[in-house]
Scaffold this motif. Structure first.
Motif, PDB file in Angstrom:
ATOM      1  N   THR A 152       0.841  -1.194   0.000  1.00  0.00           N
ATOM      2  CA  THR A 152       0.000   0.000   0.000  1.00  0.00           C
ATOM      3  C   THR A 152       0.878   1.246   0.000  1.00  0.00           C
ATOM      4  O   THR A 152       1.740   1.417   0.875  1.00  0.00           O
ATOM      5  CB  THR A 152      -0.924   0.017   1.224  1.00  0.00           C
ATOM      6  N   VAL A 153       0.673   2.107  -0.981  1.00  0.00           N
ATOM      7  CA  VAL A 153       1.426   3.347  -1.113  1.00  0.00           C
ATOM      8  C   VAL A 153       0.423   4.501  -1.215  1.00  0.00           C
ATOM      9  O   VAL A 153      -0.501   4.447  -2.024  1.00  0.00           O
ATOM     10  CB  VAL A 153       2.346   3.334  -2.356  1.00  0.00           C
ATOM     11  N   THR A 154       0.601   5.514  -0.397  1.00  0.00           N
ATOM     12  CA  THR A 154      -0.253   6.696  -0.443  1.00  0.00           C
ATOM     13  C   THR A 154       0.398   7.750  -1.324  1.00  0.00           C
ATOM     14  O   THR A 154       1.502   8.211  -1.020  1.00  0.00           O
ATOM     15  CB  THR A 154      -0.497   7.269   0.963  1.00  0.00           C
ATOM     16  N   ASN A 155      -0.261   8.096  -2.406  1.00  0.00           N
ATOM     17  CA  ASN A 155       0.232   9.119  -3.326  1.00  0.00           C
ATOM     18  C   ASN A 155      -0.561  10.402  -3.070  1.00  0.00           C
ATOM     19  O   ASN A 155      -1.714  10.522  -3.473  1.00  0.00           O
ATOM     20  CB  ASN A 155       0.070   8.672  -4.781  1.00  0.00           C
ATOM     21  N   TRP A 156       0.070  11.351  -2.400  1.00  0.00           N
ATOM     22  CA  TRP A 156      -0.605  12.585  -2.014  1.00  0.00           C
ATOM     23  C   TRP A 156      -0.910  13.475  -3.215  1.00  0.00           C
ATOM     24  O   TRP A 156      -1.779  14.347  -3.137  1.00  0.00           O
ATOM     25  CB  TRP A 156       0.254  13.358  -1.018  1.00  0.00           C
ATOM     26  N   THR A 157      -0.190  13.300  -4.308  1.00  0.00           N
ATOM     27  CA  THR A 157      -0.310  14.228  -5.442  1.00  0.00           C
ATOM     28  C   THR A 157      -0.672  13.497  -6.730  1.00  0.00           C
ATOM     29  O   THR A 157      -0.291  13.940  -7.814  1.00  0.00           O
ATOM     30  CB  THR A 157       1.013  14.989  -5.629  1.00  0.00           C
TER      31      THR A 157
ATOM     32  N   ASN B 220      -3.361  19.441  -3.929  1.00  0.00           N
ATOM     33  CA  ASN B 220      -4.158  19.945  -2.814  1.00  0.00           C
ATOM     34  C   ASN B 220      -4.112  18.955  -1.654  1.00  0.00           C
ATOM     35  O   ASN B 220      -4.332  17.755  -1.848  1.00  0.00           O
ATOM     36  CB  ASN B 220      -5.601  20.173  -3.241  1.00  0.00           C
ATOM     37  N   SER B 221      -3.834  19.458  -0.475  1.00  0.00           N
ATOM     38  CA  SER B 221      -3.696  18.599   0.693  1.00  0.00           C
ATOM     39  C   SER B 221      -4.405  19.224   1.888  1.00  0.00           C
ATOM     40  O   SER B 221      -4.294  20.436   2.122  1.00  0.00           O
ATOM     41  CB  SER B 221      -2.208  18.389   1.023  1.00  0.00           C
TER      42      SER B 221
ATOM     43  N   ALA C 116       0.488  21.949  -1.665  1.00  0.00           N
ATOM     44  CA  ALA C 116       1.783  21.563  -1.094  1.00  0.00           C
ATOM     45  C   ALA C 116       2.494  20.590  -2.018  1.00  0.00           C
ATOM     46  O   ALA C 116       1.874  19.679  -2.577  1.00  0.00           O
ATOM     47  CB  ALA C 116       1.594  20.938   0.280  1.00  0.00           C
ATOM     48  N   ASN C 117       3.799  20.788  -2.170  1.00  0.00           N
ATOM     49  CA  ASN C 117       4.624  19.872  -2.954  1.00  0.00           C
ATOM     50  C   ASN C 117       5.331  18.845  -2.091  1.00  0.00           C
ATOM     51  O   ASN C 117       5.826  17.839  -2.603  1.00  0.00           O
ATOM     52  CB  ASN C 117       5.675  20.664  -3.748  1.00  0.00           C
TER      53      ASN C 117
ATOM     54  N   ARG D  59      -3.685  33.462   6.511  1.00  0.00           N
ATOM     55  CA  ARG D  59      -2.629  32.826   5.735  1.00  0.00           C
ATOM     56  C   ARG D  59      -2.993  32.816   4.256  1.00  0.00           C
ATOM     57  O   ARG D  59      -4.036  32.290   3.852  1.00  0.00           O
ATOM     58  CB  ARG D  59      -2.398  31.385   6.202  1.00  0.00           C
ATOM     59  N   GLU D  60      -2.138  33.388   3.418  1.00  0.00           N
ATOM     60  CA  GLU D  60      -2.389  33.404   1.975  1.00  0.00           C
ATOM     61  C   GLU D  60      -2.214  32.020   1.356  1.00  0.00           C
ATOM     62  O   GLU D  60      -2.791  31.731   0.306  1.00  0.00           O
ATOM     63  CB  GLU D  60      -1.444  34.398   1.295  1.00  0.00           C
ATOM     64  N   GLU D  61      -1.418  31.150   2.004  1.00  0.00           N
ATOM     65  CA  GLU D  61      -1.189  29.823   1.439  1.00  0.00           C
ATOM     66  C   GLU D  61      -2.405  28.931   1.554  1.00  0.00           C
ATOM     67  O   GLU D  61      -2.535  27.952   0.809  1.00  0.00           O
ATOM     68  CB  GLU D  61      -0.007  29.150   2.146  1.00  0.00           C
ATOM     69  N   ILE D  62      -3.305  29.243   2.483  1.00  0.00           N
ATOM     70  CA  ILE D  62      -4.482  28.407   2.690  1.00  0.00           C
ATOM     71  C   ILE D  62      -5.524  28.721   1.616  1.00  0.00           C
ATOM     72  O   ILE D  62      -5.827  29.881   1.343  1.00  0.00           O
ATOM     73  CB  ILE D  62      -5.061  28.635   4.101  1.00  0.00           C
ATOM     74  N   MET D  63      -6.059  27.671   1.021  1.00  0.00           N
ATOM     75  CA  MET D  63      -7.025  27.823  -0.066  1.00  0.00           C
ATOM     76  C   MET D  63      -8.361  28.359   0.468  1.00  0.00           C
ATOM     77  O   MET D  63      -8.789  28.013   1.575  1.00  0.00           O
ATOM     78  CB  MET D  63      -7.236  26.476  -0.759  1.00  0.00           C
TER      79      MET D  63
END
Length: 288
Positions: free
Chosen positions: A170-175, A180-181, A240-241, A209-213
């Motif tokens: 099992t591998v979690t691919n966040w992107t 978007n996270s 997030a990268n 925070r400007e980074e927050i969507m």
């Protein structure tokens, strides 16, 4: 030594196979031709990759095309070399059978990882630049090779993961779909605090925070009545990268929450215990 002597030496037959003679000239020409052909193949490969990058083709797609191009080029060079030496391909039938048996018994893992690498590059469940979570390890994919995948962990350490491990576990691919996270900042305040004010202050810290969507909108949840605190969760989405980006934003939010709570007299809770002692306590005095 005259030209005729050199010509006779180059025409000297080293061995004969199935009526085909292999001369010194053919043996000496082959490495030079292969070197020249490999130089041309690599140069063409670089030009193709450069053209694909200019067209904004995904890095993993460029990597897959480069691998396919390299395999085809090697196959063509191999067949061409046999033609130059006048050796039929069927001459390697017995050797290839022996190699296949050896591979079946002694190189199962290598072949498994090799095939898994091609599956990863073709199906693209994992791409170059993706942020993965494998067990307790998190990192960014830097390259997918024929045997293993190179992952740069969040602490900067490079890790080689066998390709079969990525397909069998099992591998979690966040992107995989986008970058978007969702993340959460949890804080506990002392009992007796104004819970509505606490929720407003947390929402303020998130909205600053400007980074927050903005979509999806951040929210504040009254999570639980804890043993020593009233628990609140600030939930937000960011682009997030890597995990480092998420940790940095969470840290900035906590700094801001501490400042806001101090300004409005909100006490951040800490563990407390009440101790009840039954019976009298006797204190023994040291003998003099």
């Amino acid at each position: 030594m005259n030209w005729q002597t050199i010509s006779d030496a180059m025409s000297y037959v080293l061995f004969t196979y199935s009526g085909s003679s292999i001369t010194v000239s053919q043996v000496l020409q082959l490495p030079l031709l292969l070197l020249l052909a490999w130089f041309v193949v690599t140069r063409i490969g670089k030009l193709i990759r450069r053209a694909l990058y200019k067209r904004n083709v995904a890095p993993d797609a460029v990597h897959l095309f480069s691998r396919i191009y390299l395999v085809i080029a090697i196959a063509i060079l191999l067949v061409t070399s046999l033609e130059i030496l006048n050796i039929p391909i069927k001459a390697f039938a017995f050797v290839s059978g022996a190699v296949a048996i050896g591979v079946g018994f002694g190189a199962q893992n290598i072949i498994n990882n090799f095939i898994s690498g091609w599956i990863l590059m073709w199906e693209r469940p994992i791409r170059i630049g993706d942020f993965l979570e494998i067990g307790e390890t998190k990192g960014v994919v830097e390259s997918i090779n024929t045997r293993s995948t190179l992952i740069r962990r969040s602490d900067g350490v490079h890790m080689l993961v066998p390709n079969s491990h990525l397909l069998e576990n099992t591998v979690t691919n966040w992107t995989l779909i986008d970058h978007n996270s969702r993340s959460t900042v949890t804080v506990g305040v002392a009992y007796g605090s104004d819970v509505e004010l606490v929720a407003l202050l947390i929402k303020q810290a998130l909205d600053e925070r400007e980074e927050i969507m903005k979509v999806p909108e951040s929210s504040v949840l009254f999570a639980d009545f804890g043993d020593n605190a009233l628990i609140f969760d600030g939930i937000f989405w960011i682009y997030a990268n890597s995990e480092a980006d998420t940790r940095k934003i969470r840290s900035d939010i906590r700094f801001r929450l501490y400042q806001l709570f101090s300004e409005h007299g909100i006490e951040i809770a800490y563990p407390q215990r009440d101790i009840h002692i039954d019976g009298a306590i006797s204190i023994e005095r040291p003998l003099r």
